[in-house]
Design a protein around this motif. Structure first.
Motif, short mmCIF file in Angstrom:
data_model
loop_
_atom_site.label_atom_id
_atom_site.label_comp_id
_atom_site.label_asym_id
_atom_site.label_seq_id
_atom_site.Cartn_x
_atom_site.Cartn_y
_atom_site.Cartn_z
N ILE A 244 0.85 -1.19 0.00
CA ILE A 244 0.00 0.00 0.00
C ILE A 244 0.89 1.25 0.00
O ILE A 244 0.67 2.19 -0.76
N SER A 245 1.91 1.22 0.83
CA SER A 245 2.83 2.35 0.95
C SER A 245 3.57 2.62 -0.36
O SER A 245 3.68 3.76 -0.80
N LYS A 246 4.08 1.56 -0.99
CA LYS A 246 4.80 1.73 -2.26
C LYS A 246 3.89 2.30 -3.34
O LYS A 246 4.29 3.17 -4.11
N ALA A 247 2.66 1.80 -3.40
CA ALA A 247 1.70 2.29 -4.40
C ALA A 247 1.37 3.76 -4.15
O ALA A 247 1.33 4.57 -5.08
N ALA A 248 1.18 4.12 -2.88
CA ALA A 248 0.88 5.51 -2.53
C ALA A 248 2.05 6.42 -2.87
O ALA A 248 1.87 7.56 -3.31
N GLU A 249 3.26 5.89 -2.69
CA GLU A 249 4.47 6.66 -3.02
C GLU A 249 4.52 6.95 -4.52
O GLU A 249 4.84 8.06 -4.93
N LYS A 250 4.17 5.94 -5.33
CA LYS A 250 4.15 6.12 -6.79
C LYS A 250 3.15 7.19 -7.19
O LYS A 250 3.31 7.85 -8.21
N LEU A 251 2.09 7.34 -6.39
CA LEU A 251 1.06 8.34 -6.67
C LEU A 251 1.41 9.70 -6.05
O LEU A 251 0.62 10.64 -6.12
N GLY A 252 2.59 9.79 -5.44
CA GLY A 252 3.06 11.05 -4.86
C GLY A 252 2.32 11.49 -3.61
O GLY A 252 2.11 12.67 -3.39
N MET A 253 1.94 10.54 -2.76
CA MET A 253 1.13 10.85 -1.59
C MET A 253 1.86 10.84 -0.25
O MET A 253 1.22 10.90 0.78
N LYS A 254 3.18 10.74 -0.26
CA LYS A 254 3.99 10.74 0.97
C LYS A 254 3.42 9.83 2.06
O LYS A 254 2.97 10.31 3.11
N PRO A 255 3.40 8.51 1.84
CA PRO A 255 2.81 7.59 2.81
C PRO A 255 3.62 7.46 4.10
O PRO A 255 4.85 7.59 4.09
N LYS A 256 2.91 7.23 5.19
CA LYS A 256 3.55 6.98 6.48
C LYS A 256 2.89 5.74 7.08
O LYS A 256 1.68 5.71 7.30
N ILE A 257 3.67 4.68 7.30
CA ILE A 257 3.14 3.43 7.85
C ILE A 257 3.05 3.53 9.37
O ILE A 257 3.99 3.97 10.03
N GLU A 258 1.90 3.13 9.91
CA GLU A 258 1.71 3.06 11.36
C GLU A 258 1.36 1.61 11.69
O GLU A 258 0.22 1.20 11.57
N ASN A 259 2.38 0.83 12.09
CA ASN A 259 2.23 -0.62 12.32
C ASN A 259 1.33 -1.00 13.48
O ASN A 259 0.62 -1.98 13.43
N SER A 260 1.39 -0.24 14.56
CA SER A 260 0.74 -0.67 15.80
C SER A 260 -0.71 -0.21 15.93
O SER A 260 -1.22 -0.07 17.03
N LYS A 261 -1.39 0.00 14.81
CA LYS A 261 -2.79 0.43 14.84
C LYS A 261 -3.71 -0.72 14.47
O LYS A 261 -3.35 -1.58 13.68
N ALA A 262 -4.91 -0.70 15.03
CA ALA A 262 -5.90 -1.74 14.75
C ALA A 262 -7.16 -1.10 14.17
O ALA A 262 -7.63 -0.09 14.68
N TYR A 263 -7.68 -1.70 13.12
CA TYR A 263 -8.92 -1.23 12.51
C TYR A 263 -10.03 -1.34 13.56
O TYR A 263 -10.18 -2.39 14.19
N PRO A 264 -10.79 -0.27 13.80
CA PRO A 264 -11.78 -0.27 14.88
C PRO A 264 -12.75 -1.46 14.89
O PRO A 264 -13.08 -1.97 15.96
N LYS A 265 -13.20 -1.94 13.72
CA LYS A 265 -14.14 -3.08 13.70
C LYS A 265 -13.48 -4.39 14.11
O LYS A 265 -14.16 -5.32 14.50
N SER A 266 -12.15 -4.47 13.95
CA SER A 266 -11.42 -5.67 14.40
C SER A 266 -10.27 -5.20 15.30
O SER A 266 -9.11 -5.39 14.99
N TRP A 267 -10.65 -4.58 16.40
CA TRP A 267 -9.70 -3.93 17.32
C TRP A 267 -8.65 -4.86 17.91
O TRP A 267 -7.58 -4.44 18.31
N TRP A 268 -8.93 -6.16 17.92
CA TRP A 268 -8.01 -7.14 18.50
C TRP A 268 -6.87 -7.50 17.54
O TRP A 268 -5.90 -8.12 17.93
N GLU A 269 -6.99 -7.10 16.29
CA GLU A 269 -6.06 -7.46 15.23
C GLU A 269 -5.22 -6.24 14.83
O GLU A 269 -5.75 -5.29 14.28
N LEU A 270 -3.93 -6.25 15.13
CA LEU A 270 -3.09 -5.11 14.77
C LEU A 270 -2.69 -5.19 13.29
O LEU A 270 -1.65 -5.72 12.93
N SER A 271 -3.56 -4.66 12.45
CA SER A 271 -3.32 -4.73 11.00
C SER A 271 -2.40 -3.62 10.53
O SER A 271 -1.77 -3.73 9.48
N GLY A 272 -2.33 -2.53 11.29
CA GLY A 272 -1.57 -1.37 10.86
C GLY A 272 -2.39 -0.56 9.86
O GLY A 272 -3.46 -0.99 9.43
N ARG A 273 -1.85 0.62 9.51
CA ARG A 273 -2.53 1.48 8.54
C ARG A 273 -1.50 2.36 7.85
O ARG A 273 -0.36 2.47 8.31
#
Length: 90
Positions: A36-65
């Motif tokens: 996701i980050s590499k693709a966003a970089e190609k689109l010129g969006m300055k991506p920043k990965i946040e590994n320790s975040k969990a999607y609210p609907k699956s809060w127990w799963e640290l999917s990152g964003r």
């Protein structure tokens, strides 16, 4: 303006109810934060990965964003990122 992209938004294995935001045909199987980050970089969006975040609907799963600079509608961002991931995989 910033946009948050959770992997679940692009995951073809998830249902709309679980958080997928684009059609199954447009989505990819188990997208990784790095992809996701590499693709966003190609689109010129300055991506920043946040590994320790969990999607609210699956809060127990640290999917990152990935936080990106938003320069177009979110749905368009998701579709373009998904297409770039598909083309990098094939």
């Amino acid at each position: 303006m910033k946009a948050i992209i959770w992997p679940v938004y692009l995951d073809s294995k998830k249902t709309k109810g679980e958080g997928r935001r684009i059609s199954k045909d447009s989505a990819v199987t188990s997208p990784k934060l790095r992809e996701i980050s590499k693709a966003a970089e190609k689109l010129g969006m300055k991506p920043k990965i946040e590994n320790s975040k969990a999607y609210p609907k699956s809060w127990w799963e640290l999917s990152g964003r990935v936080v990106v600079d938003r320069n177009m509608p979110k749905r368009e961002i998701l579709l373009k990122i998904s297409n770039l991931i598909k083309s990098s995989r094939s």
